[in-house]
Design a protein around this motif. Structure first.
Motif, PDB file in Angstrom:
ATOM      1  N   ALA A 160      25.845  47.188  29.970  1.00  0.00           N
ATOM      2  CA  ALA A 160      25.446  47.275  31.376  1.00  0.00           C
ATOM      3  C   ALA A 160      24.528  48.464  31.617  1.00  0.00           C
ATOM      4  O   ALA A 160      23.736  48.460  32.571  1.00  0.00           O
ATOM      5  CB  ALA A 160      26.687  47.374  32.259  1.00  0.00           C
ATOM      6  N   GLY A 161      24.644  49.483  30.782  1.00  0.00           N
ATOM      7  CA  GLY A 161      23.741  50.624  30.900  1.00  0.00           C
ATOM      8  C   GLY A 161      24.149  51.610  31.975  1.00  0.00           C
ATOM      9  O   GLY A 161      25.316  51.678  32.383  1.00  0.00           O
ATOM     10  N   THR A 162      23.192  52.367  32.470  1.00  0.00           N
ATOM     11  CA  THR A 162      23.494  53.438  33.422  1.00  0.00           C
ATOM     12  C   THR A 162      24.100  52.933  34.731  1.00  0.00           C
ATOM     13  O   THR A 162      24.826  53.670  35.402  1.00  0.00           O
ATOM     14  CB  THR A 162      22.223  54.246  33.745  1.00  0.00           C
ATOM     15  N   SER A 163      23.831  51.685  35.089  1.00  0.00           N
ATOM     16  CA  SER A 163      24.395  51.148  36.332  1.00  0.00           C
ATOM     17  C   SER A 163      25.915  51.069  36.272  1.00  0.00           C
ATOM     18  O   SER A 163      26.580  50.999  37.315  1.00  0.00           O
ATOM     19  CB  SER A 163      23.825  49.755  36.614  1.00  0.00           C
ATOM     20  N   SER A 164      26.480  51.093  35.053  1.00  0.00           N
ATOM     21  CA  SER A 164      27.937  51.010  34.916  1.00  0.00           C
ATOM     22  C   SER A 164      28.632  52.298  35.316  1.00  0.00           C
ATOM     23  O   SER A 164      29.855  52.315  35.467  1.00  0.00           O
ATOM     24  CB  SER A 164      28.301  50.667  33.468  1.00  0.00           C
ATOM     25  N   LEU A 165      27.852  53.382  35.492  1.00  0.00           N
ATOM     26  CA  LEU A 165      28.446  54.689  35.762  1.00  0.00           C
ATOM     27  C   LEU A 165      28.736  54.932  37.232  1.00  0.00           C
ATOM     28  O   LEU A 165      29.364  55.931  37.586  1.00  0.00           O
ATOM     29  CB  LEU A 165      27.520  55.795  35.231  1.00  0.00           C
ATOM     30  N   SER A 166      28.301  54.058  38.105  1.00  0.00           N
ATOM     31  CA  SER A 166      28.580  54.231  39.532  1.00  0.00           C
ATOM     32  C   SER A 166      29.008  52.901  40.128  1.00  0.00           C
ATOM     33  O   SER A 166      28.618  51.833  39.645  1.00  0.00           O
ATOM     34  CB  SER A 166      27.341  54.766  40.271  1.00  0.00           C
ATOM     35  N   THR A 167      29.832  52.970  41.177  1.00  0.00           N
ATOM     36  CA  THR A 167      30.279  51.747  41.838  1.00  0.00           C
ATOM     37  C   THR A 167      29.141  51.151  42.653  1.00  0.00           C
ATOM     38  O   THR A 167      28.174  51.829  42.998  1.00  0.00           O
ATOM     39  CB  THR A 167      31.481  52.033  42.745  1.00  0.00           C
ATOM     40  N   GLN A 168      29.288  49.883  42.977  1.00  0.00           N
ATOM     41  CA  GLN A 168      28.203  49.163  43.644  1.00  0.00           C
ATOM     42  C   GLN A 168      28.269  49.259  45.159  1.00  0.00           C
ATOM     43  O   GLN A 168      27.353  48.826  45.852  1.00  0.00           O
ATOM     44  CB  GLN A 168      28.241  47.684  43.217  1.00  0.00           C
ATOM     45  N   GLY A 169      29.374  49.766  45.672  1.00  0.00           N
ATOM     46  CA  GLY A 169      29.522  49.859  47.124  1.00  0.00           C
ATOM     47  C   GLY A 169      30.678  50.760  47.486  1.00  0.00           C
ATOM     48  O   GLY A 169      31.487  51.137  46.624  1.00  0.00           O
ATOM     49  N   ALA A 170      30.790  51.115  48.737  1.00  0.00           N
ATOM     50  CA  ALA A 170      31.858  51.993  49.203  1.00  0.00           C
ATOM     51  C   ALA A 170      33.090  51.159  49.563  1.00  0.00           C
ATOM     52  O   ALA A 170      32.970  49.993  49.934  1.00  0.00           O
ATOM     53  CB  ALA A 170      31.373  52.781  50.417  1.00  0.00           C
ATOM     54  N   PRO A 171      34.292  51.743  49.470  1.00  0.00           N
ATOM     55  CA  PRO A 171      34.522  53.077  48.924  1.00  0.00           C
ATOM     56  C   PRO A 171      34.676  53.082  47.404  1.00  0.00           C
ATOM     57  O   PRO A 171      34.507  54.111  46.769  1.00  0.00           O
ATOM     58  CB  PRO A 171      35.827  53.491  49.594  1.00  0.00           C
ATOM     59  N   TYR A 172      34.991  51.936  46.831  1.00  0.00           N
ATOM     60  CA  TYR A 172      35.282  51.910  45.397  1.00  0.00           C
ATOM     61  C   TYR A 172      35.174  50.461  44.927  1.00  0.00           C
ATOM     62  O   TYR A 172      36.137  49.822  44.569  1.00  0.00           O
ATOM     63  CB  TYR A 172      36.690  52.467  45.150  1.00  0.00           C
TER      64      TYR A 172
ATOM     65  N   LYS B 198      37.612  28.625  39.036  1.00  0.00           N
ATOM     66  CA  LYS B 198      37.173  28.830  37.655  1.00  0.00           C
ATOM     67  C   LYS B 198      36.865  30.297  37.394  1.00  0.00           C
ATOM     68  O   LYS B 198      36.172  30.955  38.168  1.00  0.00           O
ATOM     69  CB  LYS B 198      35.945  27.978  37.363  1.00  0.00           C
ATOM     70  N   GLY B 199      37.416  30.791  36.289  1.00  0.00           N
ATOM     71  CA  GLY B 199      37.153  32.167  35.880  1.00  0.00           C
ATOM     72  C   GLY B 199      37.960  33.217  36.596  1.00  0.00           C
ATOM     73  O   GLY B 199      37.825  34.411  36.291  1.00  0.00           O
ATOM     74  N   LEU B 200      38.812  32.837  37.544  1.00  0.00           N
ATOM     75  CA  LEU B 200      39.565  33.825  38.313  1.00  0.00           C
ATOM     76  C   LEU B 200      40.866  34.214  37.608  1.00  0.00           C
ATOM     77  O   LEU B 200      41.438  33.441  36.854  1.00  0.00           O
ATOM     78  CB  LEU B 200      39.872  33.299  39.711  1.00  0.00           C
ATOM     79  N   GLY B 201      41.320  35.427  37.901  1.00  0.00           N
ATOM     80  CA  GLY B 201      42.535  35.947  37.284  1.00  0.00           C
ATOM     81  C   GLY B 201      42.247  36.603  35.947  1.00  0.00           C
ATOM     82  O   GLY B 201      41.100  36.792  35.560  1.00  0.00           O
ATOM     83  N   GLY B 202      43.285  36.988  35.252  1.00  0.00           N
ATOM     84  CA  GLY B 202      43.116  37.617  33.950  1.00  0.00           C
ATOM     85  C   GLY B 202      43.295  39.115  34.019  1.00  0.00           C
ATOM     86  O   GLY B 202      43.718  39.674  35.041  1.00  0.00           O
ATOM     87  N   SER B 203      42.982  39.781  32.916  1.00  0.00           N
ATOM     88  CA  SER B 203      43.238  41.214  32.774  1.00  0.00           C
ATOM     89  C   SER B 203      42.613  42.011  33.903  1.00  0.00           C
ATOM     90  O   SER B 203      41.413  41.925  34.146  1.00  0.00           O
ATOM     91  CB  SER B 203      42.673  41.705  31.436  1.00  0.00           C
ATOM     92  N   GLY B 204      43.449  42.792  34.579  1.00  0.00           N
ATOM     93  CA  GLY B 204      42.975  43.620  35.676  1.00  0.00           C
ATOM     94  C   GLY B 204      42.679  42.854  36.943  1.00  0.00           C
ATOM     95  O   GLY B 204      42.280  43.450  37.949  1.00  0.00           O
ATOM     96  N   LYS B 205      42.879  41.541  36.925  1.00  0.00           N
ATOM     97  CA  LYS B 205      42.562  40.705  38.094  1.00  0.00           C
ATOM     98  C   LYS B 205      43.719  39.762  38.421  1.00  0.00           C
ATOM     99  O   LYS B 205      43.516  38.672  38.927  1.00  0.00           O
ATOM    100  CB  LYS B 205      41.286  39.909  37.844  1.00  0.00           C
ATOM    101  N   ASP B 206      44.938  40.198  38.101  1.00  0.00           N
ATOM    102  CA  ASP B 206      46.092  39.322  38.275  1.00  0.00           C
ATOM    103  C   ASP B 206      46.358  38.971  39.729  1.00  0.00           C
ATOM    104  O   ASP B 206      47.031  37.971  40.014  1.00  0.00           O
ATOM    105  CB  ASP B 206      47.339  39.978  37.674  1.00  0.00           C
ATOM    106  N   LEU B 207      45.881  39.788  40.657  1.00  0.00           N
ATOM    107  CA  LEU B 207      46.105  39.506  42.079  1.00  0.00           C
ATOM    108  C   LEU B 207      45.036  38.593  42.657  1.00  0.00           C
ATOM    109  O   LEU B 207      45.167  38.122  43.785  1.00  0.00           O
ATOM    110  CB  LEU B 207      46.143  40.815  42.872  1.00  0.00           C
TER     111      LEU B 207
ATOM    112  N   LEU C 106      34.347  48.065  42.381  1.00  0.00           N
ATOM    113  CA  LEU C 106      34.117  47.898  40.953  1.00  0.00           C
ATOM    114  C   LEU C 106      33.557  46.518  40.653  1.00  0.00           C
ATOM    115  O   LEU C 106      33.960  45.528  41.266  1.00  0.00           O
ATOM    116  CB  LEU C 106      35.426  48.080  40.178  1.00  0.00           C
ATOM    117  N   ASP C 107      32.643  46.454  39.681  1.00  0.00           N
ATOM    118  CA  ASP C 107      32.209  45.141  39.229  1.00  0.00           C
ATOM    119  C   ASP C 107      33.121  44.672  38.094  1.00  0.00           C
ATOM    120  O   ASP C 107      34.058  45.374  37.686  1.00  0.00           O
ATOM    121  CB  ASP C 107      30.732  45.146  38.812  1.00  0.00           C
ATOM    122  N   ARG C 108      32.852  43.486  37.592  1.00  0.00           N
ATOM    123  CA  ARG C 108      33.721  42.864  36.596  1.00  0.00           C
ATOM    124  C   ARG C 108      33.874  43.733  35.352  1.00  0.00           C
ATOM    125  O   ARG C 108      34.968  43.858  34.789  1.00  0.00           O
ATOM    126  CB  ARG C 108      33.122  41.497  36.225  1.00  0.00           C
TER     127      ARG C 108
END
Length: 393
Positions: free
Chosen positions: A339-351, A32-41, A353-355
């Motif tokens: 999302a605010g300022t948290s949207s300006l940096s990734t949540q973990g290394a190396p890259y 449920k909820g998987l796939g879609g724009s930017g998440k086709d893989l 990205l959140d949803r």
């Protein structure tokens, strides 16, 4: 257009809702909820199995005529199916190009032998397709296609031999076949001398290279043809008349498939609303107003898609592309602000990205691919408003 639902339609809605509730369980519930724009893989193989499950129960190709293996459902019932599919948070489909684009094109323009060969496997999701239109020098200006094909062999049926390059080919790495717009008449230019060919991808003459994107995925690809071959009878329509077939296919792309696209849009919008509630941003009157505008825009897209399907008038396809491309890009921007300022940096290394970061980055391309905003506005100005054509070399 009458948008009211008959008693039969309401019963159909209940049937769809019940079936999805009974079948999105077990392993399928995890999709449920998987796939879609930017998440086709995302979970591609698992979603492929879900699509095949839909096929086994008669839920693919629902708008195709019954004589071609579809269910022949009315426009309103197709809309209902997409609405209930979205409400169930069912996974994004993987067979869009075959089911929604090539299948209807073969029904309209293919030979009986082509329909017999390809439609059953599209319906059963046994063969996947990709689209060979765009090239490095022919993106929005598709008539600039330079990929060439020549007919070889004096006996029957002979073969087309293809040389050239396509780019931005979605999910080519999973495709068994690619429909290719190629120039088959030497010396021709622009819309003339093009042919619409069906080409197997699993051959030595076809090389597929992934294009890594800012979203970390590689659903787009470059496809290189070096002496690739396909049977002479796998040209859709007459040789040299491929432009008309290609434009017909794009008409299907702006048709019922738009409703399928909006399945993902509605899911994303609801996710942004939930994000605003969790962060408290929904209490900001400016952001709340922008969310309301996004909701209105989503409903406008739905109604415009229905209008387009019921006739639409000249320029309806270009209007639709302008509307959804800009709406989706604004949704990505709004998600980042919520999302605010948290949207300006990734949540973990190396890259990592959140949803919402992925949505923002992917939707930057929405006003470019499939015909840029500038091209769509030119189409409207020239073909609808009758303004002078833009100067071309």
């Amino acid at each position: 257009m009458d948008l009211s639902h008959s008693a039969e339609d309401e019963q159909f809605r209940r049937d769809v809702r019940e079936w999805l509730g009974d079948n999105l369980v077990g392993d399928f519930a995890e999709l449920k909820g998987l796939g879609g724009s930017g998440k086709d893989l995302e979970a591609h193989d698992e979603r492929l199995e879900w699509d095949r499950h839909l096929a086994r129960h008669g839920w693919t190709c629902i708008g195709w005529p019954t004589e071609h293996g579809g269910r022949g459902l009315s426009l309103m019932q197709q809309v209902i199916f997409h609405e209930e599919y979205a409400r169930a948070n069912a996974p994004a489909r993987v067979n869009h190009l075959g089911e929604e684009l090539l299948g209807p094109t073969l029904i309209a323009h293919g030979t009986p032998a082509q329909r017999e060969r390809f439609l059953p496997k599209i319906r059963a999701v046994e063969e996947l397709w990709c689209q060979g239109y765009s090239e490095p020098g022919a993106g929005s200006d598709l008539a600039n296609v330079s990929t060439k094909a020549r007919l070889e062999g004096s006996g029957e049926p002979g073969e087309w031999v293809i040389d050239g390059q396509k780019v931005w080919t979605s999910l080519a790495q999973f495709a068994d076949w690619i429909f290719v717009l190629a120039r088959t008449e030497p010396g021709s230019s622009r819309h003339k001398g093009l042919s619409f060919l069906l080409v197997p991808t699993k051959q030595d003459g076809v090389e597929i290279r992934g294009i890594e994107q800012l979203t970390t995925g590689a659903e787009f690809n470059e496809v290189f043809f070096t002496g690739a071959r396909t049977s002479a009878d796998l040209v859709v329509g007459e040789p040299g008349d491929g432009w008309g077939v290609a434009m017909s296919l794009l008409g299907f792309e702006r048709g019922v498939s738009t409703l399928g696209q909006q399945v993902g849009f509605a899911r994303e919008f609801q996710g942004v609303v939930e994000l605003a509630r969790s962060t408290g941003a929904i209490d900001d009157p400016i952001l709340r107003d922008r969310l309301a505008n996004a909701k209105v825009g989503l409903e406008t897209m739905r109604l415009n898609a229905l209008r387009t399907l019921s006739g639409g008038g000249p320029g309806a396809e270009s209007i639709a592309k302008l509307v959804w491309g800009n709406w989706h890009r604004r949704l990505g921007e709004l998600a980042m602000e919520i999302a605010g300022t948290s949207s300006l940096s990734t949540q973990g290394a190396p890259y990592d990205l959140d949803r919402w970061q992925r949505l923002f980055l992917f939707s930057r391309a929405d006003t470019i691919y499939g015909g840029s905003d500038e091209v769509q506005r030119n189409i409207l100005s020239e073909r609808v408003l009758g303004l002078p054509r833009e100067a071309r070399p």
